[in-house]
Design an enzyme around this catalytic site. Structure first.
Site, mmCIF file in Angstrom:
data_model
loop_
_atom_site.group_PDB
_atom_site.id
_atom_site.type_symbol
_atom_site.label_atom_id
_atom_site.label_comp_id
_atom_site.label_asym_id
_atom_site.label_seq_id
_atom_site.Cartn_x
_atom_site.Cartn_y
_atom_site.Cartn_z
ATOM 1 N N HIS A 90 0.763 -1.193 0.016
ATOM 2 C CA HIS A 90 0.090 0.033 -0.019
ATOM 3 C C HIS A 90 0.750 1.267 0.210
ATOM 4 O O HIS A 90 0.319 2.280 -0.310
ATOM 5 C CB HIS A 90 -0.928 0.049 1.324
ATOM 6 C CG HIS A 90 -0.193 0.185 2.448
ATOM 7 N ND1 HIS A 90 0.494 -0.649 3.063
ATOM 8 C CD2 HIS A 90 -0.122 1.438 3.169
ATOM 9 C CE1 HIS A 90 1.142 0.129 4.199
ATOM 10 N NE2 HIS A 90 0.788 1.174 4.378
ATOM 11 N N HIS A 107 1.762 6.859 -0.206
ATOM 12 C CA HIS A 107 1.053 5.983 0.538
ATOM 13 C C HIS A 107 -0.098 6.010 -0.165
ATOM 14 O O HIS A 107 -0.979 7.025 -0.161
ATOM 15 C CB HIS A 107 0.744 6.737 1.823
ATOM 16 C CG HIS A 107 0.292 5.859 2.931
ATOM 17 N ND1 HIS A 107 -1.127 5.478 2.947
ATOM 18 C CD2 HIS A 107 0.921 4.983 3.893
ATOM 19 C CE1 HIS A 107 -1.387 4.775 3.810
ATOM 20 N NE2 HIS A 107 -0.339 4.331 4.459
#
Length: 162
Positions: A68, A83
């Site tokens: 992620h 992110h």
């Protein structure tokens, strides 16, 4: 004596958007870790597609096991965290595909990750993608320079060296 005639090294470092979408201030991100700049200053992009590209030349310093997020360090020492989404660590990699590994050298524009934005949204997570300069304190200033529609490679962060 004539050093003032020498060209001064560029005091600005420019970081690009890693994804196509709408660049917004970190203060608009619905997570205090990012909105309060706890990890550093930067910008966020509300992505239109799931292709995540390198925002600068550098080395992948950390690819999270859950895919992620990815961190890279530039040759000038800028530590950049990309992110994808909020709380998406809980997906444990589902919906993410990595195209790099920790230690890989990348060029600005290289494909780092692919995220299935629809699957992320269907699982109940926001897809806003913060781009954070984790070593903000090493610089005189880190500021967003584009809060508009952006494409991968468009300038979004300006870093002023000390």
């Amino acid at each position: 004596m004539f050093n003032f005639f020498k060209k001064k090294e560029d005091a600005k470092i420019i970081i690009a958007s890693p994804v196509k979408g709408k660049a917004v201030s970190l203060s608009e991100v619905n997570d205090p870790t990012f909105s309060e700049c706890m990890l550093g200053k930067g910008v966020a992009v509300i992505p239109e597609d799931g292709n995540i590209y390198a925002p600068a030349d550098g080395e992948i310093s950390l690819l999270f096991d859950t895919l992620h997020a990815v961190s890279l360090t530039t040759a000038k020492g800028v530590e950049i965290l990309v992110h994808v989404g909020l709380d998406t660590v809980a997906l444990k990699g589902q919906g993410f595909t990595s195209h790099v590994a920790t230690g890989d050298k990348v060029k600005k524009g290289d494909l780092l990750l692919t995220a299935d934005l629809e699957a992320i949204k269907a699982a109940g997570y926001e897809t806003v993608t913060p781009v954070v300069i984790c070593n903000t304190d090493d610089y005189a200033d880190v500021e967003a320079i584009s809060l508009s529609d952006v494409n991968p490679g468009d300038d979004v962060i300006s870093i002023t060296t000390k």
